[in-house]
Each structure stands twice: as structure tokens, then as C-alpha cells.
Design an enzyme around this catalytic site. Structure first.
Site, PDB file in Angstrom:
ATOM      1  N   SER A  51       0.862  -1.175   0.000  1.00 50.42           N
ATOM      2  CA  SER A  51       0.000   0.000   0.000  1.00 50.42           C
ATOM      3  C   SER A  51       0.906   1.233   0.000  1.00 50.42           C
ATOM      4  O   SER A  51       1.697   1.417   0.919  1.00 50.42           O
ATOM      5  CB  SER A  51      -0.856  -0.035   1.275  1.00 50.42           C
ATOM      6  OG  SER A  51      -1.552   1.166   1.441  1.00 50.42           O
ATOM      7  N   LYS A  87      -1.065  -0.988  -4.462  1.00 44.64           N
ATOM      8  CA  LYS A  87      -2.241  -0.158  -4.189  1.00 44.64           C
ATOM      9  C   LYS A  87      -1.780   1.266  -3.946  1.00 44.64           C
ATOM     10  O   LYS A  87      -0.826   1.492  -3.209  1.00 44.64           O
ATOM     11  CB  LYS A  87      -2.973  -0.772  -2.995  1.00 44.64           C
ATOM     12  CG  LYS A  87      -3.608   0.144  -1.983  1.00 44.64           C
ATOM     13  CD  LYS A  87      -4.419  -0.689  -0.976  1.00 44.64           C
ATOM     14  CE  LYS A  87      -4.618   0.031   0.351  1.00 44.64           C
ATOM     15  NZ  LYS A  87      -5.304  -0.812   1.351  1.00 44.64           N
ATOM     16  N   LYS A 114      -2.853   5.061  -2.607  1.00 43.61           N
ATOM     17  CA  LYS A 114      -3.832   5.837  -1.853  1.00 43.61           C
ATOM     18  C   LYS A 114      -4.256   7.010  -2.736  1.00 43.61           C
ATOM     19  O   LYS A 114      -3.392   7.694  -3.311  1.00 43.61           O
ATOM     20  CB  LYS A 114      -3.203   6.349  -0.559  1.00 43.61           C
ATOM     21  CG  LYS A 114      -2.888   5.249   0.441  1.00 43.61           C
ATOM     22  CD  LYS A 114      -4.160   4.638   0.990  1.00 43.61           C
ATOM     23  CE  LYS A 114      -3.870   3.732   2.175  1.00 43.61           C
ATOM     24  NZ  LYS A 114      -5.113   3.148   2.720  1.00 43.61           N
ATOM     25  N   ASP A 125      -7.081   3.014  -3.185  1.00 43.17           N
ATOM     26  CA  ASP A 125      -7.812   3.055  -1.906  1.00 43.17           C
ATOM     27  C   ASP A 125      -8.101   4.506  -1.536  1.00 43.17           C
ATOM     28  O   ASP A 125      -7.176   5.294  -1.321  1.00 43.17           O
ATOM     29  CB  ASP A 125      -6.960   2.382  -0.817  1.00 43.17           C
ATOM     30  CG  ASP A 125      -7.682   2.276   0.518  1.00 43.17           C
ATOM     31  OD1 ASP A 125      -8.854   2.713   0.618  1.00 43.17           O
ATOM     32  OD2 ASP A 125      -7.067   1.752   1.479  1.00 43.17           O
ATOM     33  N   GLU A 149     -11.011   0.568  -3.658  1.00 38.12           N
ATOM     34  CA  GLU A 149     -11.280   0.303  -2.239  1.00 38.12           C
ATOM     35  C   GLU A 149     -11.931   1.500  -1.557  1.00 38.12           C
ATOM     36  O   GLU A 149     -11.435   2.620  -1.650  1.00 38.12           O
ATOM     37  CB  GLU A 149      -9.945  -0.049  -1.566  1.00 38.12           C
ATOM     38  CG  GLU A 149     -10.069  -0.481  -0.118  1.00 38.12           C
ATOM     39  CD  GLU A 149      -8.712  -0.923   0.464  1.00 38.12           C
ATOM     40  OE1 GLU A 149      -7.781  -1.230  -0.317  1.00 38.12           O
ATOM     41  OE2 GLU A 149      -8.577  -0.946   1.694  1.00 38.12           O
ATOM     42  N   ASP A 163     -13.645  -1.679   2.858  1.00 43.15           N
ATOM     43  CA  ASP A 163     -12.721  -1.799   3.989  1.00 43.15           C
ATOM     44  C   ASP A 163     -13.432  -1.239   5.229  1.00 43.15           C
ATOM     45  O   ASP A 163     -14.077  -1.985   5.973  1.00 43.15           O
ATOM     46  CB  ASP A 163     -11.426  -1.038   3.658  1.00 43.15           C
ATOM     47  CG  ASP A 163     -10.442  -0.926   4.815  1.00 43.15           C
ATOM     48  OD1 ASP A 163     -10.774  -1.336   5.936  1.00 43.15           O
ATOM     49  OD2 ASP A 163      -9.309  -0.424   4.620  1.00 43.15           O
ATOM     50  N   LYS A 198      -9.736  -6.922   7.680  1.00 43.84           N
ATOM     51  CA  LYS A 198      -8.678  -6.581   8.631  1.00 43.84           C
ATOM     52  C   LYS A 198      -9.114  -7.197   9.947  1.00 43.84           C
ATOM     53  O   LYS A 198     -10.093  -6.738  10.539  1.00 43.84           O
ATOM     54  CB  LYS A 198      -8.553  -5.067   8.799  1.00 43.84           C
ATOM     55  CG  LYS A 198      -7.940  -4.378   7.608  1.00 43.84           C
ATOM     56  CD  LYS A 198      -7.767  -2.910   7.865  1.00 43.84           C
ATOM     57  CE  LYS A 198      -7.259  -2.266   6.587  1.00 43.84           C
ATOM     58  NZ  LYS A 198      -7.288  -0.811   6.648  1.00 43.84           N
ATOM     59  N   GLY A 258      -4.102  -4.365   6.265  1.00 41.87           N
ATOM     60  CA  GLY A 258      -3.197  -4.088   7.382  1.00 41.87           C
ATOM     61  C   GLY A 258      -3.426  -2.691   7.928  1.00 41.87           C
ATOM     62  O   GLY A 258      -4.095  -1.868   7.307  1.00 41.87           O
TER      63      GLY A 258
HETATM   64  O1  OSB Z   1      -7.130   1.694   4.425  1.00 42.53           O
HETATM   65  O2  OSB Z   1      -5.892   0.008   4.257  1.00 42.53           O
HETATM   66  C1  OSB Z   1      -6.102   1.113   4.747  1.00 42.53           C
HETATM   67  C2  OSB Z   1      -3.080   2.131   6.891  1.00 42.53           C
HETATM   68  C3  OSB Z   1      -3.700   2.855   7.875  1.00 42.53           C
HETATM   69  C4  OSB Z   1      -5.064   3.049   7.818  1.00 42.53           C
HETATM   70  C5  OSB Z   1      -5.807   2.509   6.766  1.00 42.53           C
HETATM   71  C6  OSB Z   1      -5.206   1.747   5.796  1.00 42.53           C
HETATM   72  C7  OSB Z   1      -3.804   1.589   5.838  1.00 42.53           C
HETATM   73  C8  OSB Z   1      -3.031   0.875   4.818  1.00 42.53           C
HETATM   74  C9  OSB Z   1      -1.737   0.266   5.265  1.00 42.53           C
HETATM   75  O3  OSB Z   1      -3.359   0.832   3.655  1.00 42.53           O
HETATM   76  C10 OSB Z   1      -1.586  -1.145   4.879  1.00 42.53           C
HETATM   77  C11 OSB Z   1      -0.463  -1.825   5.622  1.00 42.53           C
HETATM   78  O4  OSB Z   1      -0.540  -2.078   6.849  1.00 42.53           O
HETATM   79  O5  OSB Z   1       0.555  -2.125   4.973  1.00 42.53           O
HETATM   80 MG    MG Z   2      -8.261   0.606   3.006  1.00 39.05          MG
END
Ligand code: OSB
Ligand code: MG
Length: 370
Positions: free
Chosen positions: A136, A161, A163, A189, A214, A239, A263, A291
Site C-alpha cells: 500500500s 495499491k 492511496k 484506496d 477500495e 474496507d 482486517k 493491514g
Molecule cells: O485503508 O488500508 C487502509 C493504513 C492505515 C489506515 C488505513 C489503511 C492503511 C493501509 C496500510 O493501507 C496497509 C499496511 O498495513 O501495509
Molecule cells: Mg483501506
């Protein structure tokens, strides 16, 4: 099962190797709680990856420590728990606080696995020997972000992925597509940053042939997601919206999503995560393991859960080196050159906590007894 004689909460401040930015903010340090369940010289480890701010979810490390101390641990010590799988029923009277519940339940699973001398993945019902790793990538200046895209693809990661948020979507996705081999699994995401008013705009993201989009809309907006799903070619993955098995069931029934990010800490722990996995599998909905910037402890629990058969898409399960140096575990999570992470054969989560790192990163230690 025999109850632990003591629970210790270790509140840690873990500096990130670089800032991680999403549509809801930028963090330079992750706050997390390691939950240690002790008995007979053995320690089982779990994690509450709640962070300092109630931005991703309403929980923080402070609310989680409070709820474990005043409600969950007393309920546990007063119970006759047969197995950690009974935790959701035991904690049912506490509404919400999924991450606090998950932290305690994961510690009990690890303790139980160590007592029996088996990997925790075995207790979770894992069937795979390897899981596929995805990464991510947070919001960053374009040059830096594209270098990361190239680096992680070259390292063998199976999915990337990005953001995104309004004003930061088409451009980075187009640049990433240019740099990745044709058909490389790319996803985006939004962390709930768009509204139904963005529908036409979101439709234009179809051209990037994302594996899924996402959580584009608000965490409570299942009906809006269902309406959006009807006009997007790109599958929607939820999510933030999926905080319980009931919501997962409703989202699937409403066709609000075609993919689910599980998660374990967001849904209240491994037992709930497995329940959602099972219902999605029955409904033909692929799931993957998300995660929350976990330290090695939470990461290893996630790897073990992601080895269940319905986790058919690469998870946000990168190596320990992605976020922390050093990680708190003695054998860091490593991604092989083919983009996979091997399950461990050592008992429990398959690693021990490094006492030196624990002491260095710890801000608070809370001891709970019957
Ligand atoms: O939306 O998946 C998410 C990290 C913090 C809060 C939300 C998200 C995330 C990540 C990190 O995308 C994923 C990871 O732990 O590698
Ligand atoms: Mg997410």
C-alpha cells in the site's frame, strides 16, 4: 483453556521509516499496543494497531487500553473460557471497540498455540504454506511515489495499491500504469474520501482497469456503494464499512461490493475475521487481508489468517522492513523474490518479541491481574 495469570499492555510509539499519507492524514509514527498474555513462563502476544488519532476508526490506543483494562480483561478473568474462539461471545456486551477485542483475542491464540507447540496458523485453519504480498503506497510527491512503484514491482510484490483522494487519483494511476507491466494488479484506496456527487469522476477511473477500487464512499454508506457499483466497471472493495459479520453479510446481499478487505483488528479479532471469510467464500466473494501498519506481532497474526483458503487476492502484507527498523520481532517478516511470505513452523506466531526494542519503544506498561 487455562486462563492467563496476567495480562500486560505495552503501549509503543514506533517511528515509521517514512511518513505515510492517506486521504485522512499523514503520520510519521504509529502508536500501537502489544498485548502480552502470560502463564507458566509462556507469553502469548497480540496487537491493537489503533494509532493515536480516531481517523481510520473511532478507536485509539488510549480508548483501547481503557476498554481492555476496565471491561475486557475483567470479563476474561471472571470467565471459564473454553477456547479463544469464545472471545466474541464473552466480549459481546461491550459494543464496538473491535481493535481492543482483537488485541486481547490474538494474545490468547498465540498463548494457546505456544502451549500446544503448534503454529497459530494451524489453530486459525490455515491451508496455505505461502501467502501473496501486496503493498500500500501512501500519497507522496509523484517522483518519489513512482520510484516506489517501480521498486516494489521489481521486488516481486504481487499487487500495488495507491492511496487516492479527490485531486490525487487519475494522474498517479496513469503514471503507475505506464511503469507497470500490462495487466499488473493495480488498485486504489480512497479511505472514504469521495461522495455520490463524484460518481461521474469515479467512472473515469474505469480506464485504469484496477483490480478493484477500495472504499470510495463513506463508511456507513452501503446503499450509496451499491448504487455506485451499478455504474462502475471496476469492482468495489469495502474496507472501513465492514466492521462486523452482519455488515459483511448485508454488503454482499446489497451488492455494495464484489471484494472484501478483511482486517482482523477492524472486525473484532481472528474469530470474527474467519466468520466473514467463511460467509464471503460461500457467496463467491474474494477476500484479502488488509493491514494497519502493524508491528511484526500483528503482522504475523495477519499472515497466519491470510493463509485461509478464501484469501485469494494478495494482502496488504508487506515485509517488516517496509515500515519499521527495527521491528519488534526477532525474526522479521520477509518477502521472498517471488513476492510471497512463507508461513512459519515455530510455535505461536513464529517469532519472539525483542525485549530491547520493546523497552526502547515503550511509553507505558499496564499490568492487569485477576
Ligand atoms: O485503508 O488500508 C487502509 C493504513 C492505515 C489506515 C488505513 C489503511 C492503511 C493501509 C496500510 O493501507 C496497509 C499496511 O498495513 O501495509
Ligand atoms: Mg483501506
Amino acid at each position: 483453556m487455562k486462563l492467563p495469570t496476567r495480562i500486560v499492555l505495552h503501549v509503543l510509539h514506533m517511528p515509521l521509516r517514512f511518513p505515510f499519507e492517506t486521504s485522512f492524514g499523514r503520520v510519521t509514527q504509529q502508536e500501537t499496543i502489544l498485548v502480552e498474555a502470560e502463564d507458566d513462563g509462556l507469553s502469548g502476544w497480540g496487537e491493537v494497531p489503533a494509532s493515536a488519532q480516531p481517523h481510520y476508526s473511532s478507536e485509539t490506543v488510549v480508548t483501547a487500553a481503557y476498554v481492555i483494562r476496565d471491561f475486557l480483561a475483567p470479563a476474561l478473568f471472571a470467565s471459564r473460557l473454553r477456547t479463544p474462539a469464545d472471545c466474541p461471545a464473552l466480549f459481546h456486551r461491550v459494543r464496538g471497540h473491535a481493535m481492543a477485542k482483537a488485541g486481547l483475542e490474538t494474545a490468547l491464540w498465540d498463548l494457546e498455540a505456544r502451549r500446544r507447540g503448534v503454529p497459530v496458523a494451524k489453530l486459525y485453519g490455515a491451508t496455505r504454506k505461502f501467502i501473496e504480498s501486496g503493498v500500500s503506497l501512501g500519497i507522496d510527491p509523484m517522483g518519489l511515489l513512482m520510484k516506489r512503484v517501480e521498486d516494489f514491482a521489481a521486488k516481486g510484490y504481487r499487487r500495488i495499491k495507491l492511496k487516492i483522494k479527490p485531486g490525487w487519483d487519475g494522474k498517479p494511476l496513469a503514471e503507475a500504469r505506464k511503469r507497470l507491466p500490462a495487466g499488473f494488479p493495480l488498485t486504489a484506496d480512497a479511505n472514504a474520501a469521495y461522495t455520490p456527487a463524484h460518481t461521474a469522476h469515479l467512472r473515469r477511473l474505469d480506464r485504469f482497469r484496477l483490480d478493484y477500487l477500495e472504499q470510495p464512499l463513506g463508511h456507513e454508506d452501503l446503499a450509496d456503494h451499491a448504487a455506485l457499483a451499478k455504474v462502475l466497471r471496476t469492482p468495489i472493495c469495502l474496507d472501513e464499512s465492514i466492521t462486523s459479520a452482519d455488515l459483511a453479510r448485508n454488503a454482499v446481499r446489497m451488492k455494495a461490493c464484489r471484494v472484501v478487505n478483511i482486517k482482523p483488528s477492524r472486525v473484532g479479532g481472528p474469530t470474527k475475521a474467519i466468520e466473514i471469510h467463511d460467509l464471503c467464500r460461500k457467496a463467491g466473494i474474494p477476500v484479502w487481508c488488509g493491514g494497519l501498519l502493524e508491528s511484526g506481532v500483528g503482522r504475523l497474526h495477519n499472515v497466519a489468517i491470510a493463509a485461509l483458503p478464501g484469501f485469494t487476492k494478495p494482502g496488504d502484507l508487506s515485509g517488516s522492513d517496509r515500515y519499521y527498523s527495527p521491528d519488534v520481532i526477532d525474526e522479521p517478516v520477509a518477502v521472498a523474490p517471488d513476492g510471497t511470505i512463507a508461513l512459519r513452523s515455530r510455535p505461536g506466531i513464529g517469532a519472539d518479541v525483542r525485549q530491547d526494542v520493546l523497552r526502547r519503544r515503550r511509553r507505558e506498561r499496564i499490568v492487569l491481574k485477576p
